[in-house]
Design a protein around this motif. Sequence first.
Motif, PDB file in Angstrom:
ATOM      1  N   UNK A 102      41.890  34.131  16.694  1.00 35.14           N
ATOM      2  CA  UNK A 102      42.073  35.109  17.760  1.00 35.14           C
ATOM      3  C   UNK A 102      41.897  34.440  19.124  1.00 35.14           C
ATOM      4  N   UNK A 103      42.593  34.982  20.115  1.00 37.20           N
ATOM      5  CA  UNK A 103      42.588  34.408  21.462  1.00 37.20           C
ATOM      6  C   UNK A 103      42.027  35.417  22.466  1.00 37.20           C
ATOM      7  N   UNK A 104      41.620  34.896  23.628  1.00 38.22           N
ATOM      8  CA  UNK A 104      41.226  35.731  24.754  1.00 38.22           C
ATOM      9  C   UNK A 104      41.970  35.251  25.991  1.00 38.22           C
ATOM     10  N   UNK A 105      42.530  36.180  26.741  1.00 40.80           N
ATOM     11  CA  UNK A 105      43.092  35.851  28.051  1.00 40.80           C
ATOM     12  C   UNK A 105      41.972  36.069  29.062  1.00 40.80           C
ATOM     13  N   UNK A 106      41.385  34.977  29.540  1.00 37.52           N
ATOM     14  CA  UNK A 106      40.185  35.088  30.369  1.00 37.52           C
ATOM     15  C   UNK A 106      40.468  35.445  31.815  1.00 37.52           C
ATOM     16  N   UNK A 107      41.751  35.579  32.186  1.00 35.45           N
ATOM     17  CA  UNK A 107      42.054  35.902  33.584  1.00 35.45           C
ATOM     18  C   UNK A 107      43.481  36.422  33.693  1.00 35.45           C
ATOM     19  N   UNK A 108      43.599  37.722  33.949  1.00 34.22           N
ATOM     20  CA  UNK A 108      44.916  38.330  34.179  1.00 34.22           C
ATOM     21  C   UNK A 108      44.769  39.441  35.204  1.00 34.22           C
ATOM     22  N   UNK A 109      45.906  39.882  35.719  1.00 34.56           N
ATOM     23  CA  UNK A 109      45.930  40.945  36.726  1.00 34.56           C
ATOM     24  C   UNK A 109      46.861  42.054  36.228  1.00 34.56           C
ATOM     25  N   UNK A 110      46.345  42.856  35.323  1.00 29.79           N
ATOM     26  CA  UNK A 110      47.182  43.894  34.708  1.00 29.79           C
ATOM     27  C   UNK A 110      47.657  44.921  35.722  1.00 29.79           C
ATOM     28  N   UNK A 127      40.625  41.610  33.183  1.00 32.15           N
ATOM     29  CA  UNK A 127      41.457  42.009  34.315  1.00 32.15           C
ATOM     30  C   UNK A 127      40.666  41.734  35.589  1.00 32.15           C
ATOM     31  N   UNK A 128      41.175  40.837  36.398  1.00 35.97           N
ATOM     32  CA  UNK A 128      40.422  40.299  37.530  1.00 35.97           C
ATOM     33  C   UNK A 128      40.856  40.954  38.835  1.00 35.97           C
ATOM     34  N   UNK A 129      39.870  41.392  39.585  1.00 36.80           N
ATOM     35  CA  UNK A 129      40.094  42.079  40.858  1.00 36.80           C
ATOM     36  C   UNK A 129      40.368  41.077  41.975  1.00 36.80           C
ATOM     37  N   UNK A 130      41.308  41.399  42.850  1.00 37.99           N
ATOM     38  CA  UNK A 130      41.586  40.549  44.012  1.00 37.99           C
ATOM     39  C   UNK A 130      41.332  41.258  45.328  1.00 37.99           C
ATOM     40  N   UNK A 131      41.026  42.555  45.274  1.00 37.85           N
ATOM     41  CA  UNK A 131      40.828  43.317  46.497  1.00 37.85           C
ATOM     42  C   UNK A 131      39.805  44.423  46.264  1.00 37.85           C
ATOM     43  N   UNK A 156      36.649  44.066  33.158  1.00 36.63           N
ATOM     44  CA  UNK A 156      37.040  43.939  34.562  1.00 36.63           C
ATOM     45  C   UNK A 156      36.002  43.138  35.347  1.00 36.63           C
ATOM     46  N   UNK A 157      36.502  42.514  36.420  1.00 33.99           N
ATOM     47  CA  UNK A 157      35.639  41.886  37.405  1.00 33.99           C
ATOM     48  C   UNK A 157      35.807  42.622  38.724  1.00 33.99           C
ATOM     49  N   UNK A 158      34.976  42.274  39.702  1.00 33.10           N
ATOM     50  CA  UNK A 158      35.119  42.864  41.034  1.00 33.10           C
ATOM     51  C   UNK A 158      34.902  41.788  42.090  1.00 33.10           C
ATOM     52  N   UNK A 159      35.832  41.697  43.013  1.00 30.98           N
ATOM     53  CA  UNK A 159      35.712  40.723  44.087  1.00 30.98           C
ATOM     54  C   UNK A 159      36.914  40.761  44.996  1.00 30.98           C
ATOM     55  N   UNK A 160      36.938  39.827  45.943  1.00 32.85           N
ATOM     56  CA  UNK A 160      38.036  39.782  46.906  1.00 32.85           C
ATOM     57  C   UNK A 160      38.569  38.353  47.008  1.00 32.85           C
ATOM     58  N   UNK A 161      39.807  38.178  46.615  1.00 35.64           N
ATOM     59  CA  UNK A 161      40.495  36.899  46.626  1.00 35.64           C
ATOM     60  C   UNK A 161      40.543  36.338  48.055  1.00 35.64           C
ATOM     61  N   UNK A 162      40.398  35.025  48.219  1.00 37.36           N
ATOM     62  CA  UNK A 162      40.415  34.468  49.574  1.00 37.36           C
ATOM     63  C   UNK A 162      41.700  34.726  50.347  1.00 37.36           C
ATOM     64  N   UNK A 163      42.788  35.010  49.660  1.00 42.79           N
ATOM     65  CA  UNK A 163      44.049  35.300  50.347  1.00 42.79           C
ATOM     66  C   UNK A 163      44.282  36.792  50.542  1.00 42.79           C
ATOM     67  N   UNK A 164      43.361  37.619  50.067  1.00 41.07           N
ATOM     68  CA  UNK A 164      43.516  39.071  50.202  1.00 41.07           C
ATOM     69  C   UNK A 164      42.441  39.707  51.079  1.00 41.07           C
ATOM     70  N   UNK A 210      38.132  27.384  28.922  1.00 42.85           N
ATOM     71  CA  UNK A 210      38.700  28.719  28.758  1.00 42.85           C
ATOM     72  C   UNK A 210      40.211  28.627  28.936  1.00 42.85           C
ATOM     73  N   UNK A 211      40.919  29.643  28.440  1.00 43.64           N
ATOM     74  CA  UNK A 211      42.369  29.724  28.620  1.00 43.64           C
ATOM     75  C   UNK A 211      42.706  31.036  29.307  1.00 43.64           C
ATOM     76  N   UNK A 212      43.808  31.035  30.042  1.00 49.30           N
ATOM     77  CA  UNK A 212      44.193  32.233  30.799  1.00 49.30           C
ATOM     78  C   UNK A 212      45.692  32.238  31.041  1.00 49.30           C
ATOM     79  N   UNK A 213      46.189  33.412  31.451  1.00 45.95           N
ATOM     80  CA  UNK A 213      47.574  33.489  31.905  1.00 45.95           C
ATOM     81  C   UNK A 213      47.679  33.569  33.426  1.00 45.95           C
ATOM     82  N   UNK A 214      46.706  34.196  34.085  1.00 43.32           N
ATOM     83  CA  UNK A 214      46.812  34.558  35.507  1.00 43.32           C
ATOM     84  C   UNK A 214      48.035  35.448  35.715  1.00 43.32           C
ATOM     85  N   UNK A 215      48.426  36.154  34.662  1.00 41.25           N
ATOM     86  CA  UNK A 215      49.597  37.019  34.759  1.00 41.25           C
ATOM     87  C   UNK A 215      49.371  38.097  35.824  1.00 41.25           C
ATOM     88  N   UNK A 216      50.454  38.449  36.521  1.00 40.31           N
ATOM     89  CA  UNK A 216      51.880  38.215  36.210  1.00 40.31           C
ATOM     90  C   UNK A 216      52.449  36.902  36.743  1.00 40.31           C
TER      91      UNK A 216
END
Length: 260
Positions: free
Chosen positions: A1-9, A38-42, A61-69, A200-206
């Motif tokens: 089994x796999x985990x996507x450790x970072x995505x933006x659904x 599902x990682x928060x950017x704003x 879910x995480x909570x935070x603010x991306x440096x570009x946002x 860790x592995x991730x998609x950073x999708x989309x």
Amino acid sequence: MFVDSHCHLDRLELDKLGLTLPQVIAAAQAKQVEHMLCVCVSLAEFEQMSQLVAAYPQVSVSCGEHPLHQQDVIDAELLLQQCSRAHVVAVGETGLDYFYSPDSKLSQQAAFVSHIQVANQVNKPLIIHTRDARADTLALMRSHNAEHAGGVLHCFTENWEMASAALDMGFYISISGIMTFRNADELRDVVKQIPLSRLLIETDSPYLAPVPFRGKTNQPAYVTAVAEAIAQVKGISLEQLAHATTENFYNLFQLVKKAA
């Protein structure tokens, strides 16, 4: 089994994918992706993001603010309040990005420090984005005791020197589909050296769909392509890679793995 450790659904263009969110999650599960973060950017969008995925126990879910946002001044009190909530498993994503926004260095640095301080207060790991800011990222991590909270340098594209320094501070390194790109030889060399116990592995999708899906909208199901590429580079079985990265995810984010 796999985990996507970072995505933006919440940022998936579902119309472009031709799928609904339940179908995206079902597609991931069909590829043996048992959990997604599902990682928060704003901060302003956190509630909406959180509500979007609330019905799915396989999504954290995480909570935070991306440096570009971020705005010029981050609301540190609101960040602390939101990150203190039980269902929030990490602080971020945060960090420094001098590639896209070199003019906002000072505000980025101040926001990064606020995230580190909040992570230490709530005892939850950091999700760190860094691009063209190696020295400052490491300096702020060290000077503000980021190792207390720990965390992950996500979508890692830097050199072994930086990876090694982060590993020395107890951080994990997360690899995205970038390592499948033709011009990513340096990154593949770094991946060879990262201990399996800290990977860790991730998609950073989309974003950043891996080969053979490059050019398409990324989605959590594609994390298996990232895993296959890493396993090949490291000379191990896909099963070994999947087991290690999944266990690493649950350990880092202090989650209980659900029985199959």
